[in-house]
Design a protein around this motif. Structure first.
Motif, PDB file in Angstrom:
ATOM      1  N   ARG A 137     -12.471 -17.338  -0.264  1.00  0.00           N
ATOM      2  CA  ARG A 137     -11.784 -18.625  -0.126  1.00  0.00           C
ATOM      3  C   ARG A 137     -10.278 -18.401   0.095  1.00  0.00           C
ATOM      4  O   ARG A 137      -9.621 -19.190   0.771  1.00  0.00           O
ATOM      5  N   ALA A 138      -9.746 -17.363  -0.504  1.00  0.00           N
ATOM      6  CA  ALA A 138      -8.312 -17.078  -0.356  1.00  0.00           C
ATOM      7  C   ALA A 138      -8.056 -16.155   0.832  1.00  0.00           C
ATOM      8  O   ALA A 138      -6.985 -15.564   0.959  1.00  0.00           O
ATOM      9  N   ASN A 139      -9.071 -16.014   1.680  1.00  0.00           N
ATOM     10  CA  ASN A 139      -8.968 -15.013   2.751  1.00  0.00           C
ATOM     11  C   ASN A 139      -9.501 -15.598   4.062  1.00  0.00           C
ATOM     12  O   ASN A 139     -10.257 -14.965   4.780  1.00  0.00           O
ATOM     13  N   ARG A 140      -9.114 -16.845   4.378  1.00  0.00           N
ATOM     14  CA  ARG A 140      -9.566 -17.439   5.644  1.00  0.00           C
ATOM     15  C   ARG A 140      -9.040 -16.616   6.809  1.00  0.00           C
ATOM     16  O   ARG A 140      -7.949 -16.071   6.758  1.00  0.00           O
ATOM     17  N   TRP A 141      -9.819 -16.523   7.833  1.00  0.00           N
ATOM     18  CA  TRP A 141      -9.520 -15.692   9.017  1.00  0.00           C
ATOM     19  C   TRP A 141      -9.304 -14.226   8.633  1.00  0.00           C
ATOM     20  O   TRP A 141      -8.843 -13.432   9.438  1.00  0.00           O
ATOM     21  N   MET A 175      -7.090 -13.213   6.801  1.00  0.00           N
ATOM     22  CA  MET A 175      -5.648 -12.992   6.913  1.00  0.00           C
ATOM     23  C   MET A 175      -5.085 -12.176   5.744  1.00  0.00           C
ATOM     24  O   MET A 175      -4.385 -11.177   5.929  1.00  0.00           O
ATOM     25  N   THR A 176      -5.408 -12.625   4.522  1.00  0.00           N
ATOM     26  CA  THR A 176      -4.839 -11.982   3.332  1.00  0.00           C
ATOM     27  C   THR A 176      -5.206 -10.493   3.285  1.00  0.00           C
ATOM     28  O   THR A 176      -4.350  -9.636   3.083  1.00  0.00           O
ATOM     29  N   ILE A 196      -3.432  -8.379   5.984  1.00  0.00           N
ATOM     30  CA  ILE A 196      -2.010  -8.109   5.676  1.00  0.00           C
ATOM     31  C   ILE A 196      -1.917  -6.984   4.651  1.00  0.00           C
ATOM     32  O   ILE A 196      -1.124  -6.045   4.799  1.00  0.00           O
ATOM     33  N   ALA A 197      -2.765  -7.069   3.618  1.00  0.00           N
ATOM     34  CA  ALA A 197      -2.757  -6.021   2.588  1.00  0.00           C
ATOM     35  C   ALA A 197      -3.044  -4.656   3.218  1.00  0.00           C
ATOM     36  O   ALA A 197      -2.360  -3.670   2.938  1.00  0.00           O
ATOM     37  N   PHE A 204      -0.012  -3.222   5.381  1.00  0.00           N
ATOM     38  CA  PHE A 204       1.061  -2.625   4.581  1.00  0.00           C
ATOM     39  C   PHE A 204       0.600  -1.308   3.972  1.00  0.00           C
ATOM     40  O   PHE A 204       1.313  -0.300   4.022  1.00  0.00           O
ATOM     41  N   LEU A 232       2.392   2.267   5.029  1.00  0.00           N
ATOM     42  CA  LEU A 232       3.231   2.945   4.037  1.00  0.00           C
ATOM     43  C   LEU A 232       2.753   4.378   3.776  1.00  0.00           C
ATOM     44  O   LEU A 232       3.574   5.301   3.726  1.00  0.00           O
TER      45      LEU A 232
END
Lengths: 209, 210
Positions: free
Chosen positions: A74-78, A80-81, A84-85, A88, A92
């Protein structure tokens, strides 16, 4: 011939491989050269996470782990979240400074093992299906660009960038990253350009990217 | 439902993005130092660390610690006498420093210190010989070795020097000129060939003790 691997088997194998990789003989061996560190250890850790994510997606939705996944999604539509993680995390750990730190400081190395598997591979694995085709294409492009950027940087630098690796090793790593970037690009554009030649069985028409 | 998911996702993505940026900032000193070498130079400039006691056997046989040199500027370099490449440049550079900083050395405000990173092979006589290769007058230039690998490790960790095996010359290390201030802190690190800047730095600090 079909071989079916259960989610449990995949998860167990992944965790075992992870433990095997972090125990001294193999860890020291793979970190003894920059080439092995960047092009064998890091990708393997990523793939371990990816397999864990795959296993997670197979569990029944009513189970605790299944419900945890749907909350996460639910916190990861598309996707995206998660993506991004992963971006990075992977960028790094490819920096000379963090390669050095991972080799010199066990705390850093543990962080590397955890983040590359979980925030890298696993995050991509649970995100990718939700990612729209356009965004996927952008990410593929960015992966290729990153591999080429790092590859060129390591190949062209006359300075020794890592304190724990020699210049020759650094240049070989740079060259290998360029080759990897080229192979990755070829694989990504192969299907849109030439169709599923020999990669997928005939009649399987999946979206191109 | 979908709309609330979008909102949650945007929030979560923002948190992850900030986390990533903070990590990136933290591990590159504000996107400035992408290598450990630049990180230690930046640290010397911004928050110089105290180097501590660090014992050493001098070529003459005396036992000292780095702290014994406190009260003056010490220019420290690391060498091994088997080395036929960079260390010879270090040696002649140090002879030049000895010449350029002669008056500061004479007034006991500056010392040169060469430390062996190969204590197992470098005997005290090897060290004395190494120095004699570059200068007849040894005043103001100390040379010594840590007594064993353990003491060497303490030296290397304190200075942020990493020595690794190398097939051709034996050892590869991030050779540099390390400036230790009178208070015992590592305040500046200069490139191997940059002897003039190192001398200039020390002289300007002695002229304007801010």
């Amino acid at each position: 011939m079909t071989v079916t691997i259960s989610a449990r088997q995949a998860a167990t194998a992944s965790v075992l491989l992870w433990v095997f990789l972090i125990t001294p003989p193999l860890r020291t061996a793979l970190e003894s050269s920059m080439l092995l560190h960047m092009l064998v250890q890091l990708p393997t850790l990523f793939l371990i996470g990816f397999a864990l994510g795959w296993a997670w997606r197979q569990v029944p939705p009513q189970s605790i782990t299944g419900r945890a996944l749907s909350t996460l999604i639910r916190a990861n539509r598309w996707g995206m979240t998660g993506l991004i993680a992963a971006a990075f995390t992977m960028t790094l750990w490819m920096l000379p400074r963090l390669l050095d730190s991972a080799r010199l400081d066990f705390g850093f190395d543990v962080a590397k093992f955890l983040t590359v598997s979980l925030l890298g591979g696993l995050a991509v694995s649970v995100s990718w299906r939700a990612t729209p085709a356009i965004l996927r294409a952008v990410i593929h492009l960015e992966v290729v660009a990153t591999l080429l950027r790092f590859g060129w940087g390591y190949l062209a630098s006359e300075e020794r960038l890592c304190l724990v690796y020699l210049v020759g090793d650094q240049q070989r790593t740079g060259g290998a990253l360029l080759v990897l970037g080229a192979i990755y690009a070829l694989i990504v554009v192969w299907r849109p350009l030439f169709g599923g030649l020999g990669i997928k069985s005939a009649g399987n028409s999946r979206p191109a990217v | 439902m979908r709309r609330s998911d979008t909102l949650i996702t945007l929030l979560a993505a923002l948190v992850v993005l900030s986390g990533g940026l903070v990590a990136g900032y933290r591990f590159t000193d504000g996107f400035q130092a992408f290598t450990l070498e630049s990180a230690r130079r930046l640290q010397a400039m911004n928050s110089p660390r105290l180097l501590g006691e660090l014992p050493l056997e001098l070529a003459e046989g005396e036992k000292r610690t780095l702290a014994d040199w406190q009260g003056r500027y010490v220019l420290v370099d690391f060498i091994f006498t088997r080395c036929t490449t960079l260390c010879t440049a270090m040696g002649s550079g140090y002879a030049r420093l000895q010449h350029v900083l002669a008056s500061e050395i004479e007034s006991d405000r500056v010392r040169l210190l060469t430390v062996s990173i190969d204590p197992r092979r470098d005997r005290l006589t090897d060290l004395a010989e190494y120095r004699l290769r570059y200068t007849k007058d040894i005043s103001g230039w100390d040379i010594g070795r840590p007594k064993d690998e353990q003491v060497l490790a303490a030296w290397l960790t304190s200075f942020g020097v990493v020595a690794i095996p190398e097939p051709l010359t034996g050892i590869a290390h991030n050779a540099a000129i390390h400036v230790v201030a009178p208070n015992g802190r590592l305040v500046a690190i200069y490139d191997l060939g940059d002897f003039d800047s190192a001398a200039g730095y020390v002289r300007s600090k002695l002229d304007n003790p801010a």
